[in-house]
Design a protein around this motif. Structure first.
Motif, PDB file in Angstrom:
ATOM      1  N   PRO A 221       7.462  12.267   5.626  1.00 33.37           N
ATOM      2  CA  PRO A 221       6.333  13.199   5.489  1.00 33.37           C
ATOM      3  C   PRO A 221       5.029  12.536   5.908  1.00 33.37           C
ATOM      4  CG  PRO A 221       6.989  12.357   3.342  1.00 33.37           C
ATOM      5  CD  PRO A 221       8.021  11.866   4.315  1.00 33.37           C
ATOM      6  N   PRO A 222       3.925  13.294   5.990  1.00 32.62           N
ATOM      7  CA  PRO A 222       2.635  12.726   6.366  1.00 32.62           C
ATOM      8  C   PRO A 222       2.273  11.508   5.514  1.00 32.62           C
ATOM      9  CG  PRO A 222       2.487  15.106   6.325  1.00 32.62           C
ATOM     10  CD  PRO A 222       3.827  14.756   5.762  1.00 32.62           C
ATOM     11  N   SER A 223       1.712  10.493   6.181  1.00 33.11           N
ATOM     12  CA  SER A 223       1.424   9.248   5.468  1.00 33.11           C
ATOM     13  C   SER A 223       0.376   8.430   6.199  1.00 33.11           C
ATOM     14  CB  SER A 223       2.702   8.413   5.327  1.00 33.11           C
ATOM     15  OG  SER A 223       3.133   7.919   6.590  1.00 33.11           O
ATOM     16  N   PHE A 224      -0.124   7.404   5.510  1.00 25.46           N
ATOM     17  CA  PHE A 224      -0.933   6.356   6.120  1.00 25.46           C
ATOM     18  C   PHE A 224      -0.538   5.039   5.459  1.00 25.46           C
ATOM     19  CE2 PHE A 224      -3.436   7.512   2.392  1.00 25.46           C
ATOM     20  CZ  PHE A 224      -3.976   6.312   1.948  1.00 25.46           C
ATOM     21  N   ASN A 225      -0.940   3.934   6.067  1.00 22.36           N
ATOM     22  CA  ASN A 225      -0.648   2.620   5.500  1.00 22.36           C
ATOM     23  C   ASN A 225      -1.866   2.048   4.792  1.00 22.36           C
ATOM     24  OD1 ASN A 225       1.942   2.587   6.566  1.00 22.36           O
ATOM     25  ND2 ASN A 225       1.364   1.430   8.388  1.00 22.36           N
ATOM     26  N   GLU A 226      -1.639   1.431   3.666  1.00 24.86           N
ATOM     27  CA  GLU A 226      -2.656   0.632   2.985  1.00 24.86           C
ATOM     28  C   GLU A 226      -2.274  -0.832   3.170  1.00 24.86           C
ATOM     29  OE1 GLU A 226      -4.300  -0.299  -1.542  1.00 24.86           O
ATOM     30  OE2 GLU A 226      -3.045   1.455  -1.173  1.00 24.86           O
ATOM     31  N   ILE A 227      -3.141  -1.598   3.808  1.00 28.63           N
ATOM     32  CA  ILE A 227      -2.885  -3.021   4.047  1.00 28.63           C
ATOM     33  C   ILE A 227      -3.838  -3.826   3.181  1.00 28.63           C
ATOM     34  CG2 ILE A 227      -2.814  -4.873   5.763  1.00 28.63           C
ATOM     35  CD1 ILE A 227      -2.339  -2.709   7.888  1.00 28.63           C
ATOM     36  N   THR A 228      -3.285  -4.637   2.300  1.00 29.91           N
ATOM     37  CA  THR A 228      -4.076  -5.425   1.358  1.00 29.91           C
ATOM     38  C   THR A 228      -3.995  -6.897   1.738  1.00 29.91           C
ATOM     39  OG1 THR A 228      -3.604  -3.833  -0.407  1.00 29.91           O
ATOM     40  CG2 THR A 228      -4.416  -6.006  -1.067  1.00 29.91           C
ATOM     41  N   GLY A 231      -6.468 -13.745   0.661  1.00 27.86           N
ATOM     42  CA  GLY A 231      -6.418 -15.047   1.307  1.00 27.86           C
ATOM     43  C   GLY A 231      -5.784 -14.943   2.683  1.00 27.86           C
ATOM     44  N   ALA A 232      -4.737 -15.729   2.896  1.00 23.41           N
ATOM     45  CA  ALA A 232      -4.039 -15.722   4.185  1.00 23.41           C
ATOM     46  C   ALA A 232      -2.802 -14.844   4.164  1.00 23.41           C
ATOM     47  CB  ALA A 232      -3.660 -17.147   4.575  1.00 23.41           C
ATOM     48  N   SER A 233      -2.600 -14.108   3.078  1.00 27.84           N
ATOM     49  CA  SER A 233      -1.418 -13.246   2.947  1.00 27.84           C
ATOM     50  C   SER A 233      -1.833 -11.780   2.966  1.00 27.84           C
ATOM     51  CB  SER A 233      -0.682 -13.549   1.636  1.00 27.84           C
ATOM     52  OG  SER A 233      -0.261 -14.899   1.598  1.00 27.84           O
ATOM     53  N   PHE A 234      -0.919 -10.925   3.400  1.00 25.06           N
ATOM     54  CA  PHE A 234      -1.204  -9.499   3.388  1.00 25.06           C
ATOM     55  C   PHE A 234       0.084  -8.715   3.174  1.00 25.06           C
ATOM     56  CE2 PHE A 234      -0.655 -10.928   7.716  1.00 25.06           C
ATOM     57  CZ  PHE A 234       0.139  -9.972   8.322  1.00 25.06           C
ATOM     58  N   SER A 235      -0.062  -7.541   2.571  1.00 26.57           N
ATOM     59  CA  SER A 235       1.079  -6.667   2.286  1.00 26.57           C
ATOM     60  C   SER A 235       0.759  -5.260   2.763  1.00 26.57           C
ATOM     61  CB  SER A 235       1.399  -6.654   0.794  1.00 26.57           C
ATOM     62  OG  SER A 235       0.289  -6.189   0.042  1.00 26.57           O
ATOM     63  N   THR A 236       1.811  -4.502   3.035  1.00 27.98           N
ATOM     64  CA  THR A 236       1.662  -3.137   3.548  1.00 27.98           C
ATOM     65  C   THR A 236       2.369  -2.160   2.630  1.00 27.98           C
ATOM     66  OG1 THR A 236       1.693  -4.014   5.796  1.00 27.98           O
ATOM     67  CG2 THR A 236       1.966  -1.645   5.557  1.00 27.98           C
ATOM     68  N   ARG A 237       1.681  -1.063   2.329  1.00 32.87           N
ATOM     69  CA  ARG A 237       2.276   0.004   1.529  1.00 32.87           C
ATOM     70  C   ARG A 237       2.075   1.318   2.254  1.00 32.87           C
ATOM     71  NH1 ARG A 237       0.431   2.758  -3.804  1.00 32.87           N
ATOM     72  NH2 ARG A 237      -1.599   1.899  -3.294  1.00 32.87           N
ATOM     73  N   ALA A 238       3.159   2.017   2.540  1.00 31.90           N
ATOM     74  CA  ALA A 238       3.055   3.354   3.133  1.00 31.90           C
ATOM     75  C   ALA A 238       2.797   4.344   2.006  1.00 31.90           C
ATOM     76  CB  ALA A 238       4.330   3.710   3.873  1.00 31.90           C
ATOM     77  N   ARG A 239       1.731   5.120   2.137  1.00 29.93           N
ATOM     78  CA  ARG A 239       1.366   6.094   1.120  1.00 29.93           C
ATOM     79  C   ARG A 239       1.591   7.495   1.678  1.00 29.93           C
ATOM     80  NH1 ARG A 239      -4.225   4.194  -1.607  1.00 29.93           N
ATOM     81  NH2 ARG A 239      -3.833   6.177  -2.680  1.00 29.93           N
ATOM     82  N   PHE A 240       2.443   8.228   1.008  1.00 27.65           N
ATOM     83  CA  PHE A 240       2.859   9.553   1.473  1.00 27.65           C
ATOM     84  C   PHE A 240       2.076  10.646   0.747  1.00 27.65           C
ATOM     85  CE2 PHE A 240       6.454   6.706   2.108  1.00 27.65           C
ATOM     86  CZ  PHE A 240       6.727   6.926   3.458  1.00 27.65           C
ATOM     87  N   MET A 241       1.812  11.735   1.437  1.00 30.24           N
ATOM     88  CA  MET A 241       1.105  12.848   0.825  1.00 30.24           C
ATOM     89  C   MET A 241       1.879  13.304  -0.407  1.00 30.24           C
ATOM     90  SD  MET A 241      -0.512  16.265   2.551  1.00 30.24           S
ATOM     91  CE  MET A 241       1.044  17.050   2.984  1.00 30.24           C
ATOM     92  N   GLY A 242       1.183  13.515  -1.491  1.00 31.89           N
ATOM     93  CA  GLY A 242       1.835  13.760  -2.767  1.00 31.89           C
ATOM     94  C   GLY A 242       1.830  12.508  -3.614  1.00 31.89           C
ATOM     95  N   GLU A 243       1.262  11.426  -2.994  1.00 31.80           N
ATOM     96  CA  GLU A 243       1.034  10.136  -3.657  1.00 31.80           C
ATOM     97  C   GLU A 243       2.309   9.338  -3.921  1.00 31.80           C
ATOM     98  OE1 GLU A 243      -1.808   8.433  -3.980  1.00 31.80           O
ATOM     99  OE2 GLU A 243      -2.514  10.118  -2.801  1.00 31.80           O
TER     100      GLU A 243
END
Length: 248
Positions: A221-228, A231-243
């Motif tokens: 479904p519709p989504s966007f990525n939140e990249i946090t 420091g030198a590390s990063f993580s990705t979370r796909a956030r879908f409409m409807g939370e």
């Protein structure tokens, strides 16, 4: 901590109104440090579609960089495609392929669209020598110790999604960018999110794809990525409409 919202393939003209309103509300409430838009703002590169896209992006009130997608080049008007392909982008001029430097994270643009290709499907990706050299120069100029995210429309190599990019010279570009110091490549085009690791240029690089906020959904479904970034590390979370959300 630094947070980016990575969004793609809104396709104004075929946008999902509820999805783009949801994304705008999340930006307003959560105030990410920047928004990275990896192309296909429009469906048919019409002036009214660009006008709506510009109004939406400007209304987010955050630093934004925008890549050009294949749908953002005129397709049926060949004169416009070959002679004035970016004329309708003028309202977005300050955002297009804009490098960003946000709290030690450099966001570097890479053009993967082409006005013409020697194949029938011009929607697929292509990295020209000039585009790659321009991006490499920006990557190499980043101070030692900072993270480098390259933003482009087409995945440089396939990410295991239903749709494909078939980007010509993509693997070559990925090797060169990795060797120069890129830590991740952020893309769109395939309308489904992914985050995979790839060995390239003697290093491990993350390939991160965003979904879509349009009606043209595929597996997800519709989504966007939140990249946090911490420091030198990063993580990705796909956030879908409807939370709903999924760590990638």
């Amino acid at each position: 901590m630094t947070r980016f919202f990575h969004v793609s393939d809104v396709h104004f003209g075929r946008e999902d109104r509820a999805a783009i309103d949801w994304f705008g509300a999340r930006v307003k409430e959560e105030q990410p440090d920047a928004v990275i838009m990896t192309g296909d703002l429009t469906m048919q590169a019409r002036a009214r579609e660009f006008s709506a896209a510009a109004k939406w992006l400007q209304g987010l009130g955050r630093p934004v960089t925008v890549e050009v997608g294949n749908h953002d080049l005129p397709y049926f008007n060949l004169w416009a495609r070959f002679v004035t392909p970016y004329k309708r982008y003028r309202a977005l001029e300050q955002m297009i392929e804009k490098p960003l430097d946000v709290k030690g994270v450099a966001v570097v643009p890479l053009k993967t669209t082409a006005r013409f290709q020697w194949r029938l499907n011009w929607s697929k990706g292509y990295v020209s020598t000039r585009a790659l050299q321009e991006s490499l120069a920006l990557v190499e100029a980043v101070p030692t110790g900072g993270l480098v995210f390259v933003a482009c429309h087409h995945p440089l190599v396939e990410g295991g999604t239903v749709a494909t990019s078939q980007t010509r010279r993509g693997a070559e570009a990925l090797d060169a960018l990795a060797q120069a110091g890129a830590d991740a490549v952020l893309t769109g085009h395939v309308h489904d999110p992914f985050d995979i690791e790839r060995e390239a240029g003697g290093r491990t690089v993350r390939l991160i794809g965003a979904g879509t906020l349009s009606e043209r959904v595929r597996a997800k479904p519709p989504s966007f990525n939140e990249i946090t970034v911490v420091g030198a590390s990063f993580s990705t979370r796909a956030r879908f409409m409807g939370e709903g959300s999924v760590s990638l």
